[in-house]
Structures are given as C-alpha cells and as structure tokens.
Design a protein around this motif. Structure first.
Motif, PDB file in Angstrom:
ATOM      1  N   SER A  63       0.864  -1.180   0.000  1.00 25.67           N
ATOM      2  CA  SER A  63       0.000   0.000   0.000  1.00 25.67           C
ATOM      3  C   SER A  63       0.898   1.227   0.000  1.00 25.67           C
ATOM      4  CB  SER A  63      -0.913   0.004   1.228  1.00 25.67           C
ATOM      5  OG  SER A  63      -1.684   1.186   1.262  1.00 25.67           O
ATOM      6  N   ILE A 101      -2.680   3.740  -2.773  1.00 24.60           N
ATOM      7  CA  ILE A 101      -2.926   2.843  -3.900  1.00 24.60           C
ATOM      8  C   ILE A 101      -2.373   1.470  -3.538  1.00 24.60           C
ATOM      9  CG2 ILE A 101      -2.897   4.663  -5.633  1.00 24.60           C
ATOM     10  CD1 ILE A 101      -0.062   3.862  -6.325  1.00 24.60           C
ATOM     11  N   GLU A 102      -3.040   0.441  -4.022  1.00 26.81           N
ATOM     12  CA  GLU A 102      -2.683  -0.933  -3.670  1.00 26.81           C
ATOM     13  C   GLU A 102      -1.775  -1.539  -4.742  1.00 26.81           C
ATOM     14  OE1 GLU A 102      -3.554  -2.056  -0.705  1.00 26.81           O
ATOM     15  OE2 GLU A 102      -4.546  -0.116  -0.441  1.00 26.81           O
ATOM     16  N   SER A 137      -4.813   1.678  -9.264  1.00 24.11           N
ATOM     17  CA  SER A 137      -5.870   2.338  -8.495  1.00 24.11           C
ATOM     18  C   SER A 137      -6.924   2.876  -9.451  1.00 24.11           C
ATOM     19  CB  SER A 137      -5.286   3.484  -7.665  1.00 24.11           C
ATOM     20  OG  SER A 137      -6.315   4.191  -7.003  1.00 24.11           O
ATOM     21  N   ASN A 184     -10.336   8.487  -7.954  1.00 19.00           N
ATOM     22  CA  ASN A 184     -10.427   9.097  -6.635  1.00 19.00           C
ATOM     23  C   ASN A 184     -10.320  10.609  -6.788  1.00 19.00           C
ATOM     24  OD1 ASN A 184      -7.493   9.815  -6.567  1.00 19.00           O
ATOM     25  ND2 ASN A 184      -7.281   7.584  -6.578  1.00 19.00           N
ATOM     26  N   SER A 230      -7.189   7.197 -12.781  1.00 22.21           N
ATOM     27  CA  SER A 230      -6.666   5.833 -12.684  1.00 22.21           C
ATOM     28  C   SER A 230      -5.140   5.876 -12.701  1.00 22.21           C
ATOM     29  CB  SER A 230      -7.176   4.957 -13.842  1.00 22.21           C
ATOM     30  OG  SER A 230      -6.659   5.401 -15.076  1.00 22.21           O
TER      31      SER A 230
END
Length: 593
Positions: free
Chosen positions: A351, A359-360, A383, A386, A391
């Motif tokens: 993360s 973001i993962e 991601s 948001n 993206s």
C-alpha cells in the motif's frame, strides 16, 4: 530401575526455559540492531526501525517505522514504510535462507523529509547539507537558463556524440581490417616464390630449346603445354581475386561517400537542440525540462544500480555432470529437492501513498538469485478513480533469469489533478489535468530505451519573475497563456551516457517568444557550430580516406602479378610454337613435329 534421570530432565528444562526467556526478551532487539547496523553498512545509508517484533511459534515478524535515508541528502528518506509484517519459512531459516511466504507493507512513501539528519555512512564531497533543499524537486522556475546566454559550439561538442565521428572511425576500422585481410591473402595466393619458380621453369625449357636435342622435343612440347596451363590457371586465379578485391573497395568507397552528408545531419540535430531560435532550435522546452528531468533520472539510475547486485547473484548449478568409467562402477545420487535461493519473497501486498492517496500493489517472486529460481520478479500498482486522479497503473518486471537481463517499466496515469502542484520559491499550476503513458526497457542493467507521452489539459500556470533573467521571464510569460500541452520524451543510450529527445507543441510558441528576446544573439552561432563539427571529425575522416588510399595501393600487387604472369604466358606460348614448326636439317631435309 529408573526410567528417567530426573536430574537431567530438570537441567534440560531449566536450560531450555532460560534460552526461551532469553529469546523472548532479547531476540527482537538483536535482530533490530542487526538490521540497522548491518543493513546500513550494506546499503551505504542509514536505516532506522521504530520497532520490531517476532513470533517464533507463528514464524512471523512485524516491523514498524522503517526509514531508509537518501545517501545524497541526509535530510530526506528515499523510502518510508509505516508497517511491515511477514510470514517466514522457519524450516528454511535454519538453513540460513530467508524465505518469506507472504508480506504486507502499509504506508509506503518515497522521498520524504526527515525530522533529523541521517548519519553519513559513506562520506562524499557531493553530500548535501542538512539545510539544503532538493534542487530537482520539479521546479517550474525555469532553472539553469542563465539569462540569454547560449552554449558555445565547443561546450556543446564536449557533451554530445557526433554521428560523423563515430561513422568515420568505424569506416577507418573497416578499411584497416580489409587491408589486413588482403595483405594476408596476397602473401598466401600471390607468393613471390611462386612467380620465381615459374620463371625458372620457363628458363629451363628455353635452355632445352637452345640445346637442340631432337630426341627430347616431344617431351619439351608437353612441358611447355603444362607450363602454359599452370600460368593460365594462375592468371585466372588473379582475375578472381581482383574481382573480389574490387567489391571490397567499392564497399569501402561507399562508406566514405556516406560520410559526406553526416556533418550536415549532426549540425541539424544540434542546431535543433541548442539554437534557441525560431528557425533552428525550437527546443527551448528541452532546455527548460532536460536539466531537472536528468537530475531525477540520475537519482533513479543510482538507486537501481545500488539495488541490482542484491537481486542478481550468480546462478547455482542444479545438476552435476558425471563421467562413468566402464568397469569401475558409477556414482549414483538420491534425488534432491529443488534448491532455494538465499532470499525469496514469494508474495507481497503493498500500500503506497501517492499524492496523498493510498494505492494498492502486489509484488511476486522477488529473489537474490533469479537464475536459480527461474521466475522474473513482478511488481504492479493500480488504483481506480479518486479525488486526485482517474486511474493509475504501474507494472515493473525484473527478468534476470538468463544471462541477458531484461527489466521493463510501464506506466499509465490518467486524469491527475494538477491544481496546487508547486515547489518552494518556484511556480505553481493553478489547474488542469494530466495523462502520462510510456514504457522503459533496461537491458543488461545498463542499456536504456524508452518513450513517454504526457498530455496536459486546461492548464493554468503561474511562474514568478526572475530578476536579470530576460530569457526565463520571456518563456514564463509565453507559458502562462497555454491551455493544452503535449510532451513526448524519448530515452536511449546507457545509464552513464543517455540522450533525451523532448518534443512538444510548446516548441513553436516558446521559440517565437525566444526569437524576440534573442534579437541577434544567434548571429554566427550556426556557422561556428558547423565549423566545430567539421574540425572535431576532420582528423577521423582524413584517417579513413588515408586508409582507403592504402587499400587502393594494394591493387598494384594484383596488376604487377597479372602483368608478370601474362608475359610469362606469352613467352611459354612462343617457345612451344617454335618447337611445333618444322626443323631444318643439314642437306635441306626437314623433320615435321
């Protein structure tokens, strides 16, 4: 009869308990100090841990507050991780191998300020002071333009490669190799001893003719015919060699002919890059971007080269070769399990905080011996939409499983909100959104090839005025009215010597503004640049032409040999013809042969 020796059992229990208590109380501290001290020495920069805890029963470890200092700036952490937890293979740990089945890393941050200066592990003159800010922080203040000064041709050629120079050196090397090749061939196929031997044979036959021995005339005729054939074969061989030689000469001449256009090609490229005028160098944007961008790239290359040795150990032999000797038995081994590398991270969930947004990511098969493990390491961050961007997708593959490593980075960033992005004392982006997409390939951990495209929409810039920097202020004014920006950046070369090719729709706008600011500053620049290019490449071109003259001079050897054998052939034919005509005998009698 006592089944147990209770004294021994009690002693074993006490010792085992003491060891367990010791490990519970002190093991974490020992490991923590080991990571901080030994890790710092290995990485040549300070590594700090806020805390570390281990569980022998569950074979797990947790690290909190991991900080890795930037070796070039002791007030910055190149990497920070809030919490790191992992499951370790305890059985492999006994064999001194670190095998992590699963890892969880939260709160990853890059390039964060430290609260206190890091300890300098390796002293370097270029280490920045504790109060110094990063100069490559993405400044929009048009750094390094230096008023309206322009680099001299001599300064330009110190840092730029000339295609003319490289091609001339290559042509000279090729022609020198041809000279060596033909010299060896002439020494073998046109040996002077062969010509002398042929002359001697002809002379011996001519002496026979003068001796007038009638009984030997038929044999002498056959010898003349044999010599003629031998000489004709030699002439045919010389013609074949001459034809092959001419092909090499023509190829060498073409290489030199191609050199004629290269100075102009180098000139056009360098003029476009360095001549800040509307007519020539409309790459003022390159001057604006290249310095700060190269600073960031050099920093990335340094981190990559520091990490690579730890992820590419020599491979371990998986199978030994046995030689079986008949009658002396054979070595037979039991099957062995597949060996493990010394370090292997099978899977990790990550993360990372990017633009204050988590973001993962996922990491697989990271090892110090990829040739042994047989799989490339793969990292992916992604991601969705948001508040900061629409993206984000980053893919990194480190393929070091073969002798030629191939590492690939691909990024796709869409809809990044640019509002408020700024740096201290520099400019500010008031609004807009950016898209970034591209790929970079690194071969053999050194050779670079990549291309990135950025598109900025609805951009609004504010760039502060710089006293005494007329060019910077002119460019800043032209940039403040731009709404849509597209930039393409190409990268090629090696980590130590790479080129950036920066193109954008801003070039024409900036160049128009620069043209007004320069007003005659470029006079004489282009002619001086062309002369400097010719001067630098002149010796190499002259050397290549000289090598060609040496190659052409070797043609004389062929001509001389062909002429010599041609003369000998004529003499041999003449001698044989004289023998075939009727010979006069005393008394007027004739004997035809």
């Amino acid at each position: 009869m006592k089944i147990f020796r209770w004294q021994g059992v009690i002693a074993f229990a006490l010792i085992g308990g003491a060891v367990a208590v010791f490990l519970i109380m002190f093991l974490d501290g020992i490991i923590e100090r080991g990571i901080e001290e030994n890790g710092s020495q290995a990485a040549k920069t300070q590594i700090d841990l806020a805390s570390l805890s281990t569980s022998l029963l569950s074979q797990a470890a947790t690290i909190e507050g991991l900080e890795v200092a930037n070796p070039d700036n002791n007030m910055e952490n190149v990497l920070q991780i809030e919490k790191l937890s992992m499951d370790v293979d305890g059985a492999k740990a006994v064999a001194r191998k670190i095998i992590i089945d699963d890892l969880q890393a939260k709160g990853i941050r890059l390039n964060q300020k430290r609260t206190s200066p890091a300890k300098i592990i390796k002293s370097e003159d270029k280490t920045k002071s504790t109060d110094q800010e990063n100069e490559d922080s993405g400044s929009l203040s048009l750094p390094g333009l230096g008023g309206i000064d322009i680099k001299s041709p001599e300064e330009i050629l110190k840092s730029e490669k000339l295609e003319t120079l490289e091609a001339a050196n290559k042509a000279k090397e090729t022609i020198e190799n041809l000279k060596t090749k033909w010299q060896k061939k002439f020494d073998t196929d046109l040996n002077p001893n062969s010509l002398d031997e042929t002359k001697k044979k002809l002379a011996r036959l001519q002496e026979k003719v003068k001796a007038g021995d009638l009984a030997s005339i038929p044999e002498t005729v056959k010898e003349f015919q044999s010599l003629q054939k031998e000489i004709q074969d030699r002439i045919n061989r010389i013609k074949s060699i001459k034809s092959e030689f001419e092909k090499d000469v023509q190829a060498a001449k073409k290489q030199l002919a191609d050199l004629k256009n290269l100075p102009k090609k180098d000139f056009d490229r360098l003029k476009k890059k360095y001549s800040l005028s509307m007519d020539g160098g409309n790459n003022a944007l390159g001057t604006l971007i290249e310095g700060p961008l190269k600073a960031k790239l050099d920093k990335a290359w340094k981190a990559y080269k520091m990490l690579s040795p730890y992820l590419n150990k020599p491979s371990t032999t998986l199978k030994e070769d046995y030689k079986y000797v008949r009658g002396k038995g054979a070595n037979v081994q039991f099957a062995k399990a597949m060996p493990y590398p010394d370090f292997l991270l099978k899977h990790a969930n990550l993360s990372m905080n990017l633009f204050e947004t988590d973001i993962e990511g996922e990491l697989k098969d990271l090892t110090d011996n990829p040739k042994l493990y047989g799989k490339p390491a793969i990292l992916n961050f992604q991601s969705g939409k948001n508040e900061k961007f629409d993206s984000f997708n980053l893919n990194l593959e480190l393929d070091k499983t073969s002798n030629q490593s191939k590492d690939t980075l691909a990024i796709d960033f869409k809809g990044l909100n640019l509002a408020g992005i700024e740096s201290s004392g520099a400019g500010k982006i008031n609004g807009g959104a950016a898209n970034l997409k591209g790929q970079l390939k690194i071969t053999n951990e050194n050779d670079l090839e990549g291309s990135f495209k950025a598109a900025l929409n609805s951009v609004s810039l504010t760039i502060p005025k710089q006293d005494g920097n007329e060019l910077a202020n002119t460019i800043a004014k032209s940039l403040s009215s731009i709404d849509r920006i597209s930039i393409t950046i190409g990268i090629r070369g090696t980590m130590e010597n790479y080129q950036l090719d920066i193109q954008s729709n801003l070039n024409d706008i900036i160049s128009g503004a620069v043209k007004k600011a320069l007003a005659g500053k470029m006079e004489g620049f282009e002619s001086s640049l062309m002369e400097a290019i010719k001067s630098k490449a002149g010796d190499s071109i002259a050397g290549a032409n000289g090598s060609l003259s040496g190659l052409l001079s070797q043609n004389k050897i062929l001509e001389q040999n062909q002429s010599a054998y041609g003369g000998l052939l004529g003499q041999a034919k003449g001698g044989a013809s004289g023998l075939k005509s009727p010979l006069a005998l005393p008394g007027g009698l004739k004997l035809p042969f």
